[in-house]
Motif scaffolding. Structure first.
Motif, PDB file in Angstrom:
ATOM      1  N   ILE A 216      25.760  34.049  82.862  1.00 49.47           N
ATOM      2  CA  ILE A 216      25.039  33.208  81.709  1.00 49.47           C
ATOM      3  C   ILE A 216      25.562  33.499  80.344  1.00 49.47           C
ATOM      4  CG2 ILE A 216      22.811  33.465  80.761  1.00 49.47           C
ATOM      5  CD1 ILE A 216      21.719  34.236  83.454  1.00 49.47           C
ATOM      6  N   LYS A 217      26.110  34.715  79.975  1.00 52.72           N
ATOM      7  CA  LYS A 217      26.695  35.034  78.624  1.00 52.72           C
ATOM      8  C   LYS A 217      27.918  34.252  78.546  1.00 52.72           C
ATOM      9  CE  LYS A 217      28.897  38.863  77.787  1.00 52.72           C
ATOM     10  NZ  LYS A 217      29.204  40.088  77.240  1.00 52.72           N
ATOM     11  N   THR A 218      28.985  34.000  79.460  1.00 52.15           N
ATOM     12  CA  THR A 218      30.175  33.187  79.344  1.00 52.15           C
ATOM     13  C   THR A 218      29.773  31.849  79.516  1.00 52.15           C
ATOM     14  OG1 THR A 218      31.201  34.976  80.671  1.00 52.15           O
ATOM     15  CG2 THR A 218      32.543  33.011  80.469  1.00 52.15           C
ATOM     16  N   PHE A 219      28.699  31.320  80.103  1.00 50.57           N
ATOM     17  CA  PHE A 219      28.480  29.940  79.942  1.00 50.57           C
ATOM     18  C   PHE A 219      28.009  29.803  78.558  1.00 50.57           C
ATOM     19  CE2 PHE A 219      25.154  26.797  80.298  1.00 50.57           C
ATOM     20  CZ  PHE A 219      25.753  25.631  80.748  1.00 50.57           C
ATOM     21  N   ILE A 220      26.978  30.683  77.838  1.00 49.42           N
ATOM     22  CA  ILE A 220      26.704  30.350  76.541  1.00 49.42           C
ATOM     23  C   ILE A 220      27.996  30.540  75.468  1.00 49.42           C
ATOM     24  CG2 ILE A 220      25.183  31.386  74.835  1.00 49.42           C
ATOM     25  CD1 ILE A 220      23.412  32.696  76.803  1.00 49.42           C
ATOM     26  N   GLN A 221      28.781  31.122  75.952  1.00 44.12           N
ATOM     27  CA  GLN A 221      29.981  31.369  74.812  1.00 44.12           C
ATOM     28  C   GLN A 221      30.922  30.204  75.140  1.00 44.12           C
ATOM     29  OE1 GLN A 221      31.040  35.137  76.363  1.00 44.12           O
ATOM     30  NE2 GLN A 221      30.566  36.020  74.045  1.00 44.12           N
ATOM     31  N   GLY A 222      30.890  29.286  76.128  1.00 40.28           N
ATOM     32  CA  GLY A 222      31.491  28.286  76.541  1.00 40.28           C
ATOM     33  C   GLY A 222      32.906  28.739  77.127  1.00 40.28           C
ATOM     34  N   GLY A 223      33.031  29.998  77.495  1.00 41.43           N
ATOM     35  CA  GLY A 223      34.244  30.528  78.193  1.00 41.43           C
ATOM     36  C   GLY A 223      34.910  31.651  76.972  1.00 41.43           C
ATOM     37  N   ASN A 224      34.486  31.353  75.872  1.00 44.16           N
ATOM     38  CA  ASN A 224      35.192  32.103  74.646  1.00 44.16           C
ATOM     39  C   ASN A 224      34.515  33.555  74.542  1.00 44.16           C
ATOM     40  OD1 ASN A 224      36.689  32.984  72.553  1.00 44.16           O
ATOM     41  ND2 ASN A 224      35.475  31.791  71.055  1.00 44.16           N
ATOM     42  N   THR A 225      35.216  34.434  75.183  1.00 44.99           N
ATOM     43  CA  THR A 225      34.552  35.735  75.362  1.00 44.99           C
ATOM     44  C   THR A 225      34.648  36.526  74.004  1.00 44.99           C
ATOM     45  OG1 THR A 225      36.620  36.806  75.852  1.00 44.99           O
ATOM     46  CG2 THR A 225      35.164  36.097  77.697  1.00 44.99           C
ATOM     47  N   THR A 226      35.464  36.054  72.832  1.00 43.02           N
ATOM     48  CA  THR A 226      35.651  36.424  71.568  1.00 43.02           C
ATOM     49  C   THR A 226      34.461  35.829  70.729  1.00 43.02           C
ATOM     50  OG1 THR A 226      36.836  34.821  70.716  1.00 43.02           O
ATOM     51  CG2 THR A 226      37.759  37.084  71.896  1.00 43.02           C
ATOM     52  N   MET A 227      33.694  34.992  71.228  1.00 40.97           N
ATOM     53  CA  MET A 227      32.524  34.533  70.198  1.00 40.97           C
ATOM     54  C   MET A 227      31.226  35.273  70.511  1.00 40.97           C
ATOM     55  SD  MET A 227      30.669  30.658  70.397  1.00 40.97           S
ATOM     56  CE  MET A 227      29.376  31.365  71.739  1.00 40.97           C
ATOM     57  N   PRO A 228      30.737  35.856  69.087  1.00 39.74           N
ATOM     58  CA  PRO A 228      29.590  36.735  69.231  1.00 39.74           C
ATOM     59  C   PRO A 228      28.352  35.582  69.288  1.00 39.74           C
ATOM     60  CG  PRO A 228      30.451  36.297  67.109  1.00 39.74           C
ATOM     61  CD  PRO A 228      31.577  35.751  67.878  1.00 39.74           C
ATOM     62  N   LEU A 229      27.283  36.647  70.550  1.00 35.72           N
ATOM     63  CA  LEU A 229      26.284  35.485  70.347  1.00 35.72           C
ATOM     64  C   LEU A 229      25.112  35.984  69.414  1.00 35.72           C
ATOM     65  CD1 LEU A 229      26.246  35.714  74.298  1.00 35.72           C
ATOM     66  CD2 LEU A 229      27.100  34.000  72.981  1.00 35.72           C
ATOM     67  N   GLY A 230      24.727  37.098  69.142  1.00 40.41           N
ATOM     68  CA  GLY A 230      23.820  37.591  68.196  1.00 40.41           C
ATOM     69  C   GLY A 230      22.560  38.287  69.201  1.00 40.41           C
ATOM     70  N   PRO A 231      21.494  39.059  68.685  1.00 38.37           N
ATOM     71  CA  PRO A 231      20.602  39.650  69.418  1.00 38.37           C
ATOM     72  C   PRO A 231      19.850  38.579  70.283  1.00 38.37           C
ATOM     73  CG  PRO A 231      20.791  40.370  67.042  1.00 38.37           C
ATOM     74  CD  PRO A 231      21.483  39.255  67.209  1.00 38.37           C
ATOM     75  N   THR A 232      19.559  37.509  69.781  1.00 35.91           N
ATOM     76  CA  THR A 232      18.361  36.608  70.542  1.00 35.91           C
ATOM     77  C   THR A 232      19.034  36.169  71.769  1.00 35.91           C
ATOM     78  OG1 THR A 232      17.531  36.011  68.340  1.00 35.91           O
ATOM     79  CG2 THR A 232      17.180  34.538  70.230  1.00 35.91           C
ATOM     80  N   MET A 233      20.352  35.783  71.790  1.00 38.96           N
ATOM     81  CA  MET A 233      21.007  35.326  72.925  1.00 38.96           C
ATOM     82  C   MET A 233      21.291  36.346  73.907  1.00 38.96           C
ATOM     83  SD  MET A 233      20.663  31.984  72.228  1.00 38.96           S
ATOM     84  CE  MET A 233      21.496  31.530  73.721  1.00 38.96           C
ATOM     85  N   HIS A 234      21.909  37.303  73.238  1.00 37.38           N
ATOM     86  CA  HIS A 234      22.090  38.392  74.429  1.00 37.38           C
ATOM     87  C   HIS A 234      20.760  39.144  74.969  1.00 37.38           C
ATOM     88  CE1 HIS A 234      25.802  40.074  72.069  1.00 37.38           C
ATOM     89  NE2 HIS A 234      26.191  39.891  73.112  1.00 37.38           N
TER      90      HIS A 234
END
Length: 306
Positions: free
Chosen positions: A109-127
């Protein structure tokens, strides 16, 4: 020339969405490994936590202990070494499958939200959202195992309350006597408890990200062992302090020695007879159990998926 032109005018076929594009099964393996290892070592503390949690002072079949040390010595004296490991089979299955599924769902789910870019921070809400979705999916698949684990942990030879011969027998008996509803006792407070994992993983991820940003490094930079352990312990303590009462309610609903008319009735009776203290029974053995547990699980996960 016409054929070349025709080829250039043909619209390209749209890319098919692949639901498994972001699934990495090493997260499943790492979660299973961490869950099994920590459970085998720390199961006696989990058993004692459950017995404290269901002790409302009004049920004769529930054993009485004066404290953590008293519980260890009493169980060992009355039930032997095997008594400390009652319910370990479903606990191993439950912890292994839960951590494996949770890490796999969470990473996907986290990688999907990031669009495959693991260096992109998600922030507290998305985490928190990714962790909550992972927790809900995992609980839906594993709740029957936790019901069996709770009941096997509450079989006390000294009180003559042994009813199940093992995990498979317990699953069959519960389904036979109580139906599918019996296998999903405690599911509602369990869903409320999804917030526990959400708070824990949000805190853990945000601390890691902030630490790497402070060091001016990409957020997916791997850390030292002591740093993983420190962040895991702090995040677990914060989540436990915020959400522990749901575990007491869940354990009491799953305990076949108690009878409540649902989650609200359990909350009402606990408050009526025990007040706020009742919602925090078993907290000490829980913290002694889960702090090294989560440290071990998170460390194995981080190291096996690096």
């Amino acid at each position: 020339m016409n054929s070349i032109k025709a080829q250039t005018n043909v619209p390209s076929s749209p890319k098919k969405f692949n639901v498994f594009a972001h699934v990495k099964y090493e997260h499943l393996v790492a979660g299973v490994s961490g869950g099994v290892a920590s459970t085998l070592i720390l199961h006696p503390l989990d058993l004692i936590k459950i017995r404290f949690a269901v002790n409302d002072g009004r049920t004769a079949t529930v054993p009485q202990y004066r404290g953590l040390g008293s519980a260890f010595t009493t169980i060992f004296r009355q039930e032997g070494f095997r008594g400390l490991y009652k319910g370990v089979t479903p606990n191993v299955w439950g912890s292994g499958s839960s951590w494996g599924l949770y890490f796999m769902f969470y990473n996907t789910i986290k990688t999907f939200i990031q669009g495959g870019n693991t260096t992109m921070p998600l922030g507290p809400t998305m985490h928190m959202l990714a962790a909550a979705e992972s927790g809900a999916l995992t609980l839906l698949l594993t709740n029957p195992i936790w019901v069996v684990k709770t009941r096997l942990c509450l079989q006390c030879d000294a009180s003559n309350c042994t009813e199940y011969r093992g995990m498979i027998h317990a699953l069959g008996q519960i389904y036979k006597e109580e139906g599918i509803r019996g296998l999903y006792r405690g599911f509602v407070p369990g869903m409320l408890g999804v917030s526990h994992g959400a708070i824990q993983f949000m805190t853990y991820e945000e601390m890691k990200n902030a630490y790497n940003e402070y060091r001016k490094l990409p957020i997916d930079t791997k850390l030292a062992t002591t740093e993983y352990l420190g962040f895991a312990a702090v995040s677990k303590l914060i989540a436990a302090a915020a959400t522990y009462p749901y575990q007491v309610v869940r354990a009491r609903l799953q305990d076949h020695h108690h009878r409540y008319n649902g989650t609200w009735d359990c909350i009402r009776q606990t408050w009526r007879y025990e007040r706020m203290r009742g919602f925090y029974k078993g907290l000490v053995p829980y913290l002694v159990h889960v702090t090294p547990n989560i440290c071990m699980v998170m460390l194995i996960w981080e190291k096996l998926t690096s």
